[in-house]
Scaffold this motif. Structure first.
Motif: not given
Length: 194
Positions: A27, A49-50, A52, A87
């Protein structure tokens, strides 16, 4: 006689076979173009970052920067190893450069690698974080300011004028000029005769 009992607790995670592998999406910085960062004091960079579809939280993440020259550098304050739930990581390039004179950062393009505790190149597995190597960025060292009065010259500006005044360029220009107008004259003469 006394007896002590010890109990250990652990958790079991059941992952359906249809589950997707965990993914990490960068991100920060945006991945639309290569970001350039300068190696200078008070200029830390942040990678964010993320995650998932990660069903098994990693114990730790390893973050490294792989240079075009083949060298790999740990990213962040803790030799590239950070908490598995992090993150983002902040990297002080200047501090790294100062503390590692034997392996300095190059002015080049780098690829950011992030992987979980299974190690780099671990096979894709449902629920586990898949390694990410999608971000490229570049590092440079700023040059000191040089005033015009101290002898600074524009290399690109001077070279452009150098080409225009070069004898080969002038002769090529004159040749094309003569060819164009000679051809124009021939066409005009032939149209008058018909």
């Amino acid at each position: 006689m006394s007896q002590s009992s010890s109990s250990s607790s652990f958790s079991v995670v059941f992952i359906p076979q249809t589950a997707a592998a965990g993914a990490l999406s960068i991100t920060q910085p945006p991945q639309t173009a290569t970001s350039f960062y300068k190696i200078a004091p008070s200029q830390p960079i942040t990678f964010g970052w993320n995650m998932t579809a990660v069903l098994v939280t990693p114990t730790h993440l390893t973050v490294s920067a792989v240079c075009d020259n083949g060298n790999t550098y740990p990213v962040g304050p803790s030799d590239g190893i950070i908490d598995g739930t992090a993150t983002q990581v902040v990297w002080d390039l200047f501090a790294y450069q100062t503390n590692n004179p034997n392996k300095p950062l190059a002015q080049a393009t780098y690829t950011l690698n992030i992987w979980d505790d299974r190690g780099p190149g671990a096979p894709r597995r449902a629920g586990y974080l898949q390694q990410n190597s999608a971000l490229q960025f570049a590092l440079y060292t700023p040059q000191p300011y040089t005033a015009l009065s101290d002898g600074w010259t524009c290399g690109a500006c001077n070279s452009a004028m150098g080409y225009a005044s070069h004898p080969a360029f002038i002769s090529l220009f004159v040749t094309f000029f003569i060819m164009f107008f000679s051809g124009f004259h021939l066409l005009r003469s032939s149209s008058r005769q018909t």
